[in-house]
Design a protein around this motif. Structure first.
Motif, mmCIF file in Angstrom:
data_model
loop_
_atom_site.group_PDB
_atom_site.id
_atom_site.type_symbol
_atom_site.label_atom_id
_atom_site.label_comp_id
_atom_site.label_asym_id
_atom_site.label_seq_id
_atom_site.Cartn_x
_atom_site.Cartn_y
_atom_site.Cartn_z
ATOM 1 N N GLY A 120 0.795 -1.217 0.000
ATOM 2 C CA GLY A 120 0.000 0.000 0.000
ATOM 3 C C GLY A 120 0.827 1.266 0.000
ATOM 4 N N PRO A 121 0.164 2.423 -0.105
ATOM 5 C CA PRO A 121 0.875 3.705 -0.145
ATOM 6 C C PRO A 121 1.653 4.000 1.129
ATOM 7 C CG PRO A 121 -1.487 4.041 0.088
ATOM 8 C CD PRO A 121 -1.297 2.593 -0.238
ATOM 9 N N ASN A 122 1.223 3.402 2.261
ATOM 10 C CA ASN A 122 1.934 3.620 3.528
ATOM 11 C C ASN A 122 3.014 2.585 3.785
ATOM 12 O OD1 ASN A 122 0.384 5.909 4.266
ATOM 13 N ND2 ASN A 122 -1.261 4.585 4.999
ATOM 14 N N GLN A 123 3.233 1.700 2.792
ATOM 15 C CA GLN A 123 4.274 0.679 2.896
ATOM 16 C C GLN A 123 4.172 -0.108 4.209
ATOM 17 O OE1 GLN A 123 7.021 0.154 0.204
ATOM 18 N NE2 GLN A 123 4.970 0.731 -0.484
ATOM 19 N N LEU A 124 2.995 -0.637 4.465
ATOM 20 C CA LEU A 124 2.755 -1.401 5.683
ATOM 21 C C LEU A 124 3.469 -2.746 5.641
ATOM 22 C CD1 LEU A 124 -1.095 -0.820 6.095
ATOM 23 C CD2 LEU A 124 0.739 0.291 7.384
ATOM 24 N N SER A 125 4.080 -3.104 6.749
ATOM 25 C CA SER A 125 4.675 -4.437 6.854
ATOM 26 C C SER A 125 3.542 -5.457 6.917
ATOM 27 C CB SER A 125 5.525 -4.528 8.128
ATOM 28 O OG SER A 125 4.689 -4.460 9.281
ATOM 29 N N ARG A 126 3.883 -6.731 6.763
ATOM 30 C CA ARG A 126 2.856 -7.764 6.839
ATOM 31 C C ARG A 126 2.148 -7.722 8.196
ATOM 32 N NH1 ARG A 126 7.406 -10.508 4.623
ATOM 33 N NH2 ARG A 126 7.155 -10.991 2.392
ATOM 34 N N SER A 127 2.930 -7.535 9.262
ATOM 35 C CA SER A 127 2.348 -7.488 10.605
ATOM 36 C C SER A 127 1.407 -6.305 10.766
ATOM 37 C CB SER A 127 3.459 -7.413 11.665
ATOM 38 O OG SER A 127 4.220 -8.600 11.684
ATOM 39 N N ASP A 128 1.830 -5.139 10.287
ATOM 40 C CA ASP A 128 0.985 -3.957 10.416
ATOM 41 C C ASP A 128 -0.266 -4.067 9.551
ATOM 42 O OD1 ASP A 128 2.526 -2.694 12.305
ATOM 43 O OD2 ASP A 128 3.652 -1.475 10.878
ATOM 44 N N LEU A 129 -0.134 -4.675 8.381
ATOM 45 C CA LEU A 129 -1.291 -4.849 7.513
ATOM 46 C C LEU A 129 -2.317 -5.776 8.163
ATOM 47 C CD1 LEU A 129 -2.809 -4.529 4.829
ATOM 48 C CD2 LEU A 129 -1.427 -6.421 3.920
ATOM 49 N N SER A 130 -1.857 -6.913 8.676
ATOM 50 C CA SER A 130 -2.779 -7.858 9.306
ATOM 51 C C SER A 130 -3.419 -7.237 10.541
ATOM 52 C CB SER A 130 -2.068 -9.165 9.674
ATOM 53 O OG SER A 130 -1.105 -8.977 10.693
ATOM 54 N N TYR A 131 -2.655 -6.471 11.291
ATOM 55 C CA TYR A 131 -3.188 -5.825 12.488
ATOM 56 C C TYR A 131 -4.244 -4.780 12.120
ATOM 57 C CZ TYR A 131 -3.573 -2.688 16.446
ATOM 58 O OH TYR A 131 -4.079 -1.891 17.451
ATOM 59 N N GLU A 132 -3.971 -4.004 11.088
ATOM 60 C CA GLU A 132 -4.924 -2.967 10.693
ATOM 61 C C GLU A 132 -6.244 -3.583 10.241
ATOM 62 O OE1 GLU A 132 -5.308 1.034 7.924
ATOM 63 O OE2 GLU A 132 -3.345 0.180 8.381
ATOM 64 N N ILE A 133 -6.189 -4.643 9.454
ATOM 65 C CA ILE A 133 -7.413 -5.302 9.005
ATOM 66 C C ILE A 133 -8.151 -5.908 10.201
ATOM 67 C CG2 ILE A 133 -8.377 -7.141 7.590
ATOM 68 C CD1 ILE A 133 -7.263 -4.796 5.999
ATOM 69 N N ALA A 134 -7.412 -6.531 11.118
ATOM 70 C CA ALA A 134 -8.030 -7.127 12.306
ATOM 71 C C ALA A 134 -8.736 -6.066 13.145
ATOM 72 C CB ALA A 134 -6.974 -7.852 13.144
ATOM 73 N N THR A 135 -8.114 -4.906 13.278
ATOM 74 C CA THR A 135 -8.697 -3.821 14.051
ATOM 75 C C THR A 135 -9.988 -3.322 13.408
ATOM 76 O OG1 THR A 135 -6.495 -3.118 14.797
ATOM 77 C CG2 THR A 135 -8.277 -1.544 15.052
ATOM 78 N N ASP A 136 -9.993 -3.236 12.091
ATOM 79 C CA ASP A 136 -11.209 -2.827 11.392
ATOM 80 C C ASP A 136 -12.352 -3.800 11.667
ATOM 81 O OD1 ASP A 136 -9.790 -0.745 10.367
ATOM 82 O OD2 ASP A 136 -9.901 -1.356 8.268
ATOM 83 N N ILE A 137 -12.037 -5.095 11.613
ATOM 84 C CA ILE A 137 -13.057 -6.109 11.828
ATOM 85 C C ILE A 137 -13.573 -6.053 13.275
ATOM 86 C CG2 ILE A 137 -13.490 -8.600 11.934
ATOM 87 C CD1 ILE A 137 -11.364 -8.858 9.675
ATOM 88 N N LEU A 138 -12.663 -5.922 14.240
ATOM 89 C CA LEU A 138 -13.066 -5.827 15.629
ATOM 90 C C LEU A 138 -13.951 -4.618 15.884
ATOM 91 C CD1 LEU A 138 -9.739 -6.759 17.452
ATOM 92 C CD2 LEU A 138 -11.832 -8.122 17.348
ATOM 93 N N GLY A 139 -13.645 -3.516 15.188
ATOM 94 C CA GLY A 139 -14.462 -2.326 15.320
ATOM 95 C C GLY A 139 -15.874 -2.585 14.843
ATOM 96 N N CYS A 140 -16.002 -3.330 13.727
ATOM 97 C CA CYS A 140 -17.328 -3.681 13.209
ATOM 98 C C CYS A 140 -18.050 -4.610 14.194
ATOM 99 C CB CYS A 140 -17.190 -4.385 11.869
ATOM 100 S SG CYS A 140 -16.791 -3.293 10.495
ATOM 101 N N TRP A 141 -17.316 -5.560 14.760
ATOM 102 C CA TRP A 141 -17.931 -6.492 15.691
ATOM 103 C C TRP A 141 -18.387 -5.813 16.981
ATOM 104 C CZ3 TRP A 141 -14.393 -11.485 15.760
ATOM 105 C CH2 TRP A 141 -14.523 -12.141 14.525
ATOM 106 N N SER A 142 -17.751 -4.705 17.320
ATOM 107 C CA SER A 142 -18.070 -4.034 18.582
ATOM 108 C C SER A 142 -19.265 -3.102 18.459
ATOM 109 C CB SER A 142 -16.850 -3.219 19.060
ATOM 110 O OG SER A 142 -15.760 -4.081 19.336
ATOM 111 N N GLU A 143 -19.748 -2.854 17.238
ATOM 112 C CA GLU A 143 -20.865 -1.936 17.057
ATOM 113 C C GLU A 143 -22.199 -2.583 17.395
ATOM 114 O OE1 GLU A 143 -20.954 0.016 13.298
ATOM 115 O OE2 GLU A 143 -19.271 1.290 13.815
#
Length: 207
Positions: free
Chosen positions: A184-207
């Motif tokens: 991506g444009p922010n040059q995310l590492s694999r760990s940061d990419l997986s964490y960011e996607i996981a956080t998005d999903i958790l945010g959806c689950w918490s609504e």
């Protein structure tokens, strides 16, 4: 760096919006239906294919109920939009999904490699915790996520690019090990990419 990734994830989440997951019926929650119908263990149905109402594939008797709306969300519109935005894709990525042994798996077929999201649905807390712990051993060396990083849920990540979080009997796994070292444009590492996607999903689950 991780705090910046978390902030970026919350921004993407707010922009995309999430469907409620308070009930298990996609039609009433607004959660998207699976990109493929629940399939027999070990099988996956390609995009565009679906089973007719009442149709049952051989060997699916024990999984006739299919995945919950919460699990299906990892392959739904909101998360597809997040992945598209995070990686600055020109269009939504193609996905395929499967349902086997109470494990819902959604694979994002990206130009640079596969991004695999899965949710293991366990019948009780003890079973969920056992699966969560076994997966940690399987991944090898992992680092625990702080409560702030995992929105108050148990979680850990591997250096290779896998993030795992346990919430309400569901074990979420985001596997970016098939992605490039920087995405991506922010040059995310694999760990940061997986964490960011996981956080998005958790945010959806918490609504």
């Amino acid at each position: 760096m991780r705090s910046l990734v978390a902030a970026s994830a919350l921004t993407a989440l707010a922009a995309a919006g999430c469907a409620s997951t308070n009930t298990p019926t996609p039609a009433t929650t607004g959660a998207p239906a699976p990109t493929s119908a629940p399939s027999a263990p070990g099988t996956a149905m390609p995009p565009g294919m679906s089973m007719s109402p009442g149709m049952q594939m051989p060997g699916t008797a024990t999984q006739a109920a299919g995945p919950s709306a919460t699990a299906v969300m990892v392959c739904g519109t909101e998360i597809q939009q997040d992945v598209t935005k995070i990686l600055a894709l020109g269009s939504k990525p193609a996905t395929t999904s499967s349902w086997a042994d109470h494990l819902y798996t959604c694979t994002y077929h990206l130009p640079t490699g596969p991004l695999v999201l899965s949710v293991k649905e366990s019948p009780d807390t003890a079973t969920a915790t056992a699966y969560f712990d076994a997966l940690r051993k399987q991944l090898g060396v992992t680092t625990p996520l702080t409560p702030a990083q995992s929105l108050g849920n148990p979680g850990y990540e591997s250096a290779g690019g896998t993030t795992v979080v346990l919430k309400d009997g569901k074990t979420l796994r985001v596997d970016a090990t098939g992605m490039p070292a920087a995405s991506g444009p922010n040059q995310l590492s694999r760990s940061d990419l997986s964490y960011e996607i996981a956080t998005d999903i958790l945010g959806c689950w918490s609504e």
